[in-house]
Design a protein around this motif. Structure first.
Motif, PDB file in Angstrom:
ATOM      1  N   LYS A 151      32.896  52.281  22.969  1.00 21.88           N
ATOM      2  CA  LYS A 151      33.174  50.846  23.066  1.00 21.88           C
ATOM      3  C   LYS A 151      32.008  50.043  22.498  1.00 21.88           C
ATOM      4  O   LYS A 151      30.850  50.264  22.847  1.00 21.88           O
ATOM      5  CB  LYS A 151      33.430  50.440  24.516  1.00 21.88           C
ATOM      6  CG  LYS A 151      33.880  48.993  24.671  1.00 21.88           C
ATOM      7  CD  LYS A 151      34.283  48.693  26.111  1.00 21.88           C
ATOM      8  CE  LYS A 151      34.884  47.293  26.243  1.00 21.88           C
ATOM      9  NZ  LYS A 151      33.900  46.234  25.995  1.00 21.88           N
ATOM     10  N   ILE A 152      32.351  49.134  21.606  1.00 22.41           N
ATOM     11  CA  ILE A 152      31.380  48.222  21.006  1.00 22.41           C
ATOM     12  C   ILE A 152      31.788  46.804  21.403  1.00 22.41           C
ATOM     13  O   ILE A 152      32.941  46.412  21.207  1.00 22.41           O
ATOM     14  CB  ILE A 152      31.389  48.339  19.471  1.00 22.41           C
ATOM     15  CG1 ILE A 152      30.846  49.691  19.021  1.00 22.41           C
ATOM     16  CG2 ILE A 152      30.587  47.209  18.839  1.00 22.41           C
ATOM     17  CD1 ILE A 152      29.366  49.855  19.177  1.00 22.41           C
ATOM     18  N   SER A 200      36.856  47.777  20.680  1.00 20.71           N
ATOM     19  CA  SER A 200      36.387  46.635  21.466  1.00 20.71           C
ATOM     20  C   SER A 200      37.561  46.074  22.250  1.00 20.71           C
ATOM     21  O   SER A 200      38.720  46.282  21.903  1.00 20.71           O
ATOM     22  CB  SER A 200      35.787  45.546  20.569  1.00 20.71           C
ATOM     23  OG  SER A 200      36.793  44.929  19.788  1.00 20.71           O
ATOM     24  N   PHE A 201      37.230  45.356  23.299  1.00 23.29           N
ATOM     25  CA  PHE A 201      38.254  44.718  24.126  1.00 23.29           C
ATOM     26  C   PHE A 201      37.673  43.431  24.667  1.00 23.29           C
ATOM     27  O   PHE A 201      36.683  43.443  25.404  1.00 23.29           O
ATOM     28  CB  PHE A 201      38.662  45.643  25.276  1.00 23.29           C
ATOM     29  CG  PHE A 201      39.671  45.021  26.220  1.00 23.29           C
ATOM     30  CD1 PHE A 201      40.817  44.432  25.732  1.00 23.29           C
ATOM     31  CD2 PHE A 201      39.458  45.033  27.586  1.00 23.29           C
ATOM     32  CE1 PHE A 201      41.749  43.859  26.601  1.00 23.29           C
ATOM     33  CE2 PHE A 201      40.379  44.470  28.468  1.00 23.29           C
ATOM     34  CZ  PHE A 201      41.524  43.880  27.967  1.00 23.29           C
ATOM     35  N   GLY A 202      38.265  42.316  24.266  1.00 20.93           N
ATOM     36  CA  GLY A 202      37.732  41.045  24.727  1.00 20.93           C
ATOM     37  C   GLY A 202      38.613  39.885  24.319  1.00 20.93           C
ATOM     38  O   GLY A 202      39.620  40.053  23.615  1.00 20.93           O
ATOM     39  N   GLU A 218      44.191  31.431  23.783  1.00 24.07           N
ATOM     40  CA  GLU A 218      43.201  32.450  24.135  1.00 24.07           C
ATOM     41  C   GLU A 218      43.954  33.696  24.582  1.00 24.07           C
ATOM     42  O   GLU A 218      44.806  33.619  25.470  1.00 24.07           O
ATOM     43  CB  GLU A 218      42.299  31.959  25.273  1.00 24.07           C
ATOM     44  CG  GLU A 218      41.326  32.996  25.793  1.00 24.07           C
ATOM     45  CD  GLU A 218      40.561  32.513  27.033  1.00 24.07           C
ATOM     46  OE1 GLU A 218      40.190  31.321  27.068  1.00 24.07           O
ATOM     47  OE2 GLU A 218      40.375  33.301  27.960  1.00 24.07           O
ATOM     48  N   PHE A 219      43.665  34.815  23.929  1.00 26.22           N
ATOM     49  CA  PHE A 219      44.327  36.052  24.320  1.00 26.22           C
ATOM     50  C   PHE A 219      43.342  37.201  24.197  1.00 26.22           C
ATOM     51  O   PHE A 219      42.250  37.055  23.645  1.00 26.22           O
ATOM     52  CB  PHE A 219      45.575  36.310  23.461  1.00 26.22           C
ATOM     53  CG  PHE A 219      45.302  36.462  21.989  1.00 26.22           C
ATOM     54  CD1 PHE A 219      45.203  37.716  21.406  1.00 26.22           C
ATOM     55  CD2 PHE A 219      45.166  35.343  21.182  1.00 26.22           C
ATOM     56  CE1 PHE A 219      44.957  37.860  20.056  1.00 26.22           C
ATOM     57  CE2 PHE A 219      44.921  35.471  19.816  1.00 26.22           C
ATOM     58  CZ  PHE A 219      44.814  36.733  19.260  1.00 26.22           C
ATOM     59  N   TRP A 220      43.714  38.348  24.741  1.00 29.79           N
ATOM     60  CA  TRP A 220      42.823  39.509  24.748  1.00 29.79           C
ATOM     61  C   TRP A 220      43.283  40.514  23.709  1.00 29.79           C
ATOM     62  O   TRP A 220      44.469  40.838  23.619  1.00 29.79           O
ATOM     63  CB  TRP A 220      42.771  40.128  26.147  1.00 29.79           C
ATOM     64  CG  TRP A 220      41.919  39.286  27.052  1.00 29.79           C
ATOM     65  CD1 TRP A 220      42.197  38.023  27.486  1.00 29.79           C
ATOM     66  CD2 TRP A 220      40.647  39.626  27.595  1.00 29.79           C
ATOM     67  NE1 TRP A 220      41.172  37.557  28.273  1.00 29.79           N
ATOM     68  CE2 TRP A 220      40.207  38.518  28.368  1.00 29.79           C
ATOM     69  CE3 TRP A 220      39.836  40.762  27.525  1.00 29.79           C
ATOM     70  CZ2 TRP A 220      38.983  38.514  29.043  1.00 29.79           C
ATOM     71  CZ3 TRP A 220      38.626  40.758  28.203  1.00 29.79           C
ATOM     72  CH2 TRP A 220      38.209  39.650  28.954  1.00 29.79           C
ATOM     73  N   MET A 221      42.317  40.969  22.931  1.00 28.69           N
ATOM     74  CA  MET A 221      42.609  41.857  21.807  1.00 28.69           C
ATOM     75  C   MET A 221      41.918  43.204  22.001  1.00 28.69           C
ATOM     76  O   MET A 221      40.739  43.273  22.363  1.00 28.69           O
ATOM     77  CB  MET A 221      42.127  41.222  20.511  1.00 28.69           C
ATOM     78  CG  MET A 221      42.391  42.060  19.274  1.00 28.69           C
ATOM     79  SD  MET A 221      44.055  41.845  18.633  1.00 28.69           S
ATOM     80  CE  MET A 221      43.807  40.360  17.655  1.00 28.69           C
ATOM     81  N   LEU A 222      42.682  44.259  21.782  1.00 27.11           N
ATOM     82  CA  LEU A 222      42.130  45.607  21.690  1.00 27.11           C
ATOM     83  C   LEU A 222      42.032  45.937  20.208  1.00 27.11           C
ATOM     84  O   LEU A 222      43.036  45.881  19.494  1.00 27.11           O
ATOM     85  CB  LEU A 222      43.039  46.608  22.403  1.00 27.11           C
ATOM     86  CG  LEU A 222      42.957  46.588  23.927  1.00 27.11           C
ATOM     87  CD1 LEU A 222      44.251  47.059  24.551  1.00 27.11           C
ATOM     88  CD2 LEU A 222      41.785  47.447  24.401  1.00 27.11           C
TER      89      LEU A 222
END
Length: 430
Positions: A151-152, A200-202, A218-222
């Motif tokens: 994970k980065i 990454s996940f954020g 605003e949403f969360w991206m993998l």
């Protein structure tokens, strides 16, 4: 006496236990009160019998929705409930009385519920959505850790746009201009050159004035990036990954999916080996289906994506989009200069694109030319060009929008129900 959660009840059949819970709802007759209890881990019915303890029965009848309490009772089986267990109540200790709870069991409008999102999360369906969301995240980490991904964490504040668009939130970074990130991909590419396979996940941000059921501000991206991996290998990884998380949700969140009324047979078919069609063939198919509004070179809209995916009744890859409508960093097709090596994965049932990915340009001169063609500042991308100067390799990656994917898995009507506190064009409260 052991204090447990509702989720742990099956392990304590026949035992008398203590559970901290809130009252979600209740009903009663002259002799029995049925308390619908929740504790965050799940929902269960508590049965209070007047003949056993009249004072406790009167206490139960007087409880208001969302009152918090400790409940003591015996765990028994209940074949009529989807959970399979219930609690024969032997004691009630009220912690905090709640009165005039605004979200009652009656119907409420969407805007009212969104204004009370901090409370609406307590409802059974919203609880189920959050549980499935959590399972997708958990399964993602499990899948990637088992395959050696690192994970980065990419920055949220950036000096430039990864995709060169204007749909960015601008802010001041002391005496410089900065933007809220719309993707961590470029930074992940740097990570891949150091660590091989990374993710990454954020949160990501799009200043896109869209009001559709698929979009959030605003949403969360993998996001995933893989060194020494070409596009077809990346598509295989995407198939494996999506199959893994869907099957994990089916296995570990079946009760929640049933609460949401999801047709499980739709998810049971997700076993990888998704159909793959070219952008060229997709245009031909749409024209044959009567979509005269689209021609080669156009991007797809929601009706187009829905028609394609529903034709297969499975997620479908659309490959090799025109170079002109894709970002600068996508690798050129080896046999054509008008398309790039990329693919969007379109979910069926009208949920649209859930994964977008490509092989990346890895030749220094080509990337430098692409940056110039898109009118981007070469100095802002100097570090990105460095990745091609010092030991460049073929590499590929993709990004998955978490909320849209969870909406598809759960069958939710709108992505706003798949994130705890949605940010929409007209909403930044609560």
């Amino acid at each position: 006496m052991k204090k447990i959660t509702i989720q742990e009840m099956p392990k304590h059949l026949g035992e008398t236990v203590k559970i901290g819970a809130w009252l979600a709802n209740k009903r009663s007759s002259g002799k029995i009160a049925f308390l619908q209890l929740r504790d965050g881990s799940g929902f269960v019915q508590g049965v209070v019998v007047k003949a056993d303890d009249e004072d406790m029965f009167l206490t139960a009848k007087g409880l208001h929705q969302e009152t918090s309490m400790y409940i003591i009772g015996e765990v028994t089986e209940d074949s009529r409930s989807s959970f399979g267990y219930e609690l024969q109540v032997k004691g009630i200790e009220v912690i905090a009385e709640a009165t005039d709870y605004p979200i009652t069991p009656k119907e409420h409008g969407t805007e009212f519920l969104m204004d009370h999102r901090h409370l609406w999360l307590r409802s059974k369906k919203q609880h189920a959505n959050m549980k499935v969301r959590n399972e997708v995240i958990r399964a993602t980490y499990e899948f990637l850790n088992d395959r050696g991904f690192t994970k980065i964490d990419s920055p949220i504040l950036t000096a430039s746009s990864p995709e060169g668009t204007s749909e960015l939130f601008h802010t001041k970074y002391f005496d410089q201009d900065a933007f809220l990130s719309q993707s961590g991909q470029l930074y992940l590419e740097a990570g891949a050159m150091a660590l091989g396979n990374v993710f990454s996940f954020g949160p990501t941000f799009r200043a896109e004035k869209s009001k559709t059921r698929r979009h959030l501000i605003e949403f969360w991206m993998l996001e995933f990036e893989m060194a020494f991996v070409e596009q077809d290998e990346s598509l295989e990884m995407q198939e494996q990954y999506l199959t893994y998380v869907v099957q994990s949700a089916l296995k570990n969140c079946k009760l929640e999916l049933e609460v949401l009324g999801r047709d499980l047979s739709k998810l049971e078919k997700i076993q990888g080996e998704f159909p793959r069609i070219s952008y060229d063939d997709a245009i031909t198919f749409l024209n044959e289906q009567g979509f005269d509004d689209i021609k080669w070179g156009d991007d797809f809209g929601s009706p187009h994506e829905t028609a394609i995916a529903n034709h297969y009744d499975l997620p479908v890859f659309i490959k090799n989009y025109p170079t002109a409508i894709k970002p600068f960093y996508m690798q050129a097709h080896p046999d054509r200069d008008d398309v790039v090596l990329c693919a969007d994965l379109i979910a069926p049932e009208g949920y649209g694109e859930i994964i977008g990915g490509s092989e990346r340009v890895w030749d220094y001169d080509l990337l430098k030319a692409r940056i110039a063609e898109h009118g981007l500042d070469p100095e802002a991308y100097a570090w990105y060009l460095d990745l091609r100067k010092y030991g460049s390799v073929p590499h590929s990656g993709f990004g998955l929008g978490l909320e849209r994917t969870v909406a598809w898995i759960t069958g939710s009507e709108h992505v706003r129900e798949t994130i705890p506190f949605p940010r929409l064009l007209n909403r930044i409260y609560p």
